[in-house]
Design a protein around this motif. Structure first.
Motif, PDB file in Angstrom:
ATOM      1  N   ALA A  84       0.832  -1.197   0.000  1.00 21.91           N
ATOM      2  CA  ALA A  84       0.000   0.000   0.000  1.00 21.91           C
ATOM      3  C   ALA A  84       0.871   1.252   0.000  1.00 21.91           C
ATOM      4  O   ALA A  84       1.973   1.261   0.552  1.00 21.91           O
ATOM      5  CB  ALA A  84      -0.907   0.000   1.231  1.00 21.91           C
ATOM      6  N   PHE A  85       0.356   2.310  -0.653  1.00 20.42           N
ATOM      7  CA  PHE A  85       1.022   3.611  -0.637  1.00 20.42           C
ATOM      8  C   PHE A  85       0.112   4.597   0.073  1.00 20.42           C
ATOM      9  O   PHE A  85      -1.065   4.722  -0.272  1.00 20.42           O
ATOM     10  CB  PHE A  85       1.323   4.096  -2.055  1.00 20.42           C
ATOM     11  CG  PHE A  85       1.890   5.491  -2.098  1.00 20.42           C
ATOM     12  CD1 PHE A  85       3.213   5.728  -1.785  1.00 20.42           C
ATOM     13  CD2 PHE A  85       1.072   6.576  -2.424  1.00 20.42           C
ATOM     14  CE1 PHE A  85       3.733   7.018  -1.807  1.00 20.42           C
ATOM     15  CE2 PHE A  85       1.587   7.867  -2.456  1.00 20.42           C
ATOM     16  CZ  PHE A  85       2.915   8.077  -2.153  1.00 20.42           C
ATOM     17  N   TYR A  86       0.640   5.280   1.084  1.00 17.74           N
ATOM     18  CA  TYR A  86      -0.174   6.190   1.879  1.00 17.74           C
ATOM     19  C   TYR A  86       0.330   7.630   1.714  1.00 17.74           C
ATOM     20  O   TYR A  86       1.534   7.869   1.619  1.00 17.74           O
ATOM     21  CB  TYR A  86      -0.103   5.812   3.362  1.00 17.74           C
ATOM     22  CG  TYR A  86      -0.574   4.412   3.655  1.00 17.74           C
ATOM     23  CD1 TYR A  86      -1.919   4.066   3.540  1.00 17.74           C
ATOM     24  CD2 TYR A  86       0.328   3.415   4.048  1.00 17.74           C
ATOM     25  CE1 TYR A  86      -2.357   2.772   3.816  1.00 17.74           C
ATOM     26  CE2 TYR A  86      -0.106   2.123   4.325  1.00 17.74           C
ATOM     27  CZ  TYR A  86      -1.443   1.814   4.204  1.00 17.74           C
ATOM     28  OH  TYR A  86      -1.863   0.538   4.475  1.00 17.74           O
ATOM     29  N   GLN A  87      -0.616   8.557   1.704  1.00 21.28           N
ATOM     30  CA  GLN A  87      -0.299   9.980   1.663  1.00 21.28           C
ATOM     31  C   GLN A  87      -1.041  10.670   2.804  1.00 21.28           C
ATOM     32  O   GLN A  87      -2.189  11.058   2.664  1.00 21.28           O
ATOM     33  CB  GLN A  87      -0.720  10.598   0.315  1.00 21.28           C
ATOM     34  CG  GLN A  87      -0.297  12.048   0.136  1.00 21.28           C
ATOM     35  CD  GLN A  87       1.209  12.208   0.135  1.00 21.28           C
ATOM     36  OE1 GLN A  87       1.925  11.483  -0.562  1.00 21.28           O
ATOM     37  NE2 GLN A  87       1.712  13.133   0.945  1.00 21.28           N
ATOM     38  N   LEU A 102       7.418   8.155  12.412  1.00 22.38           N
ATOM     39  CA  LEU A 102       6.033   8.589  12.239  1.00 22.38           C
ATOM     40  C   LEU A 102       5.998   9.458  10.987  1.00 22.38           C
ATOM     41  O   LEU A 102       6.429  10.614  10.998  1.00 22.38           O
ATOM     42  CB  LEU A 102       5.526   9.368  13.449  1.00 22.38           C
ATOM     43  CG  LEU A 102       4.081   9.852  13.340  1.00 22.38           C
ATOM     44  CD1 LEU A 102       3.109   8.687  13.179  1.00 22.38           C
ATOM     45  CD2 LEU A 102       3.697  10.707  14.541  1.00 22.38           C
ATOM     46  N   ILE A 103       5.506   8.869   9.900  1.00 22.51           N
ATOM     47  CA  ILE A 103       5.480   9.570   8.618  1.00 22.51           C
ATOM     48  C   ILE A 103       4.524  10.750   8.659  1.00 22.51           C
ATOM     49  O   ILE A 103       4.798  11.831   8.127  1.00 22.51           O
ATOM     50  CB  ILE A 103       5.085   8.591   7.494  1.00 22.51           C
ATOM     51  CG1 ILE A 103       6.138   7.490   7.355  1.00 22.51           C
ATOM     52  CG2 ILE A 103       4.902   9.318   6.171  1.00 22.51           C
ATOM     53  CD1 ILE A 103       5.738   6.404   6.388  1.00 22.51           C
ATOM     54  N   THR A 121      -5.539   8.783  12.539  1.00 18.14           N
ATOM     55  CA  THR A 121      -4.842   7.707  11.830  1.00 18.14           C
ATOM     56  C   THR A 121      -3.365   8.036  11.769  1.00 18.14           C
ATOM     57  O   THR A 121      -2.971   9.078  11.230  1.00 18.14           O
ATOM     58  CB  THR A 121      -5.393   7.518  10.408  1.00 18.14           C
ATOM     59  OG1 THR A 121      -6.800   7.254  10.470  1.00 18.14           O
ATOM     60  CG2 THR A 121      -4.704   6.359   9.704  1.00 18.14           C
ATOM     61  N   LEU A 122      -2.548   7.173  12.341  1.00 20.12           N
ATOM     62  CA  LEU A 122      -1.102   7.358  12.360  1.00 20.12           C
ATOM     63  C   LEU A 122      -0.461   6.456  11.307  1.00 20.12           C
ATOM     64  O   LEU A 122      -0.899   5.324  11.089  1.00 20.12           O
ATOM     65  CB  LEU A 122      -0.551   7.010  13.747  1.00 20.12           C
ATOM     66  CG  LEU A 122      -1.212   7.739  14.925  1.00 20.12           C
ATOM     67  CD1 LEU A 122      -0.682   7.185  16.243  1.00 20.12           C
ATOM     68  CD2 LEU A 122      -0.989   9.232  14.836  1.00 20.12           C
ATOM     69  N   TYR A 123       0.580   6.970  10.687  1.00 18.48           N
ATOM     70  CA  TYR A 123       1.297   6.203   9.660  1.00 18.48           C
ATOM     71  C   TYR A 123       2.731   5.987  10.139  1.00 18.48           C
ATOM     72  O   TYR A 123       3.525   6.921  10.209  1.00 18.48           O
ATOM     73  CB  TYR A 123       1.275   6.943   8.325  1.00 18.48           C
ATOM     74  CG  TYR A 123      -0.120   7.089   7.757  1.00 18.48           C
ATOM     75  CD1 TYR A 123      -0.665   6.109   6.940  1.00 18.48           C
ATOM     76  CD2 TYR A 123      -0.895   8.205   8.065  1.00 18.48           C
ATOM     77  CE1 TYR A 123      -1.956   6.237   6.429  1.00 18.48           C
ATOM     78  CE2 TYR A 123      -2.184   8.339   7.560  1.00 18.48           C
ATOM     79  CZ  TYR A 123      -2.708   7.344   6.747  1.00 18.48           C
ATOM     80  OH  TYR A 123      -3.994   7.470   6.251  1.00 18.48           O
ATOM     81  N   TRP A 124       3.024   4.732  10.503  1.00 16.81           N
ATOM     82  CA  TRP A 124       4.328   4.360  11.027  1.00 16.81           C
ATOM     83  C   TRP A 124       5.161   3.664   9.950  1.00 16.81           C
ATOM     84  O   TRP A 124       4.618   2.949   9.112  1.00 16.81           O
ATOM     85  CB  TRP A 124       4.192   3.405  12.200  1.00 16.81           C
ATOM     86  CG  TRP A 124       3.313   3.830  13.332  1.00 16.81           C
ATOM     87  CD1 TRP A 124       2.055   3.379  13.611  1.00 16.81           C
ATOM     88  CD2 TRP A 124       3.621   4.764  14.365  1.00 16.81           C
ATOM     89  NE1 TRP A 124       1.563   3.966  14.748  1.00 16.81           N
ATOM     90  CE2 TRP A 124       2.502   4.829  15.227  1.00 16.81           C
ATOM     91  CE3 TRP A 124       4.739   5.571  14.648  1.00 16.81           C
ATOM     92  CZ2 TRP A 124       2.473   5.649  16.355  1.00 16.81           C
ATOM     93  CZ3 TRP A 124       4.707   6.378  15.763  1.00 16.81           C
ATOM     94  CH2 TRP A 124       3.589   6.415  16.599  1.00 16.81           C
TER      95      TRP A 124
END
Length: 225
Positions: A84-87, A102-103, A121-124
């Motif tokens: 998956a690619f997250y923005q 932490l992106i 929502t956290l993106y690690w």
């Protein structure tokens, strides 16, 4: 999310032929459902039954004590079919102890209300192998520095502990923070981070001056009732 029922050796070596003390190697291929949620930790359980009954035979541990008739033998990592690619809405790229980055984060709604639920929502991103299972803390803090609400749990509600994360992997981690009914209107922020439950030890931000073991998100305005 997957499983198989079959005779030993695919029927080529039935149990009635087994000898006392014999060890029988037997391979099983488990298909995983395409719609299974991932990433996640999955438990492998085994059992033995005699058709037409579907009740498993009794199971005992090495000391002869009865245990679950479908004992857990392993914990495995289930990954998505495609990476998956997250923005994130808000990019941060904050390094915690060279273990986790932490992106960024998302939040909804943009103006939370007292008595409602604020979804963060956290993106690690895993920067290295993580031998311990860390807990995420999310603390709502007012302008006076008081903690007004908090929520602590392992990533993905405990379904994907950090020891299963692979280096370079990005994990989308949703937290829903219940807001007190009597929360006054005003500006607040979130203090978040990771700690090891057994000791309470938190991960520190790399190169932070002064030294900090939490990340501050916000501020955000919360509407009171």
């Amino acid at each position: 999310i997957g499983g198989v029922d079959t005779y030993p050796g695919k029927g080529n070596y039935p149990t009635r032929l087994w000898l006392p003390g014999e060890v029988v190697p037997d391979d099983y291929v488990l298909p995983i459902a395409e719609d299974a949620e991932a990433p996640t930790a999955a438990v492998i359980r085994v059992g033995v039954y005699t058709p037409p009954s579907v009740d498993n035979l009794p199971v005992y541990d090495a000391q002869g004590r009865a245990i679950d008739p479908s004992p857990k033998i392993a914990l495995v990592r289930i990954v998505p079919l495609r990476a998956a690619f997250y923005q994130p809405q808000h990019e941060l790229n904050i390094n915690l102890d060279h273990k986790v980055l932490l992106i960024g984060y998302d939040s909804a709604p943009q103006v939370p209300s007292a008595g409602g639920t604020w979804e963060v929502t956290l993106y690690w991103k895993a920067l290295a192998p993580i031998p311990k299972d860390y807990t995420v803390f999310v603390h709502l803090v007012n302008e006076a520095g008081e903690t007004m609400a908090y929520f602590d749990r392992q990533p993905l509600g405990g379904d994907y502990p950090t020891h299963l994360w692979e280096m370079g992997e990005t994990v989308q981690d949703v937290h829903r923070l219940p807001l007190p009914d009597d929360l006054p209107s005003g500006e607040y922020h979130l203090d978040i981070g990771l700690y090891w439950l057994e000791s309470g030890e938190r991960l520190f931000i790399v190169d932070a001056t002064p030294s900090l073991n939490f990340i501050t998100l916000g501020p955000v305005y919360i509407k009171g009732k």
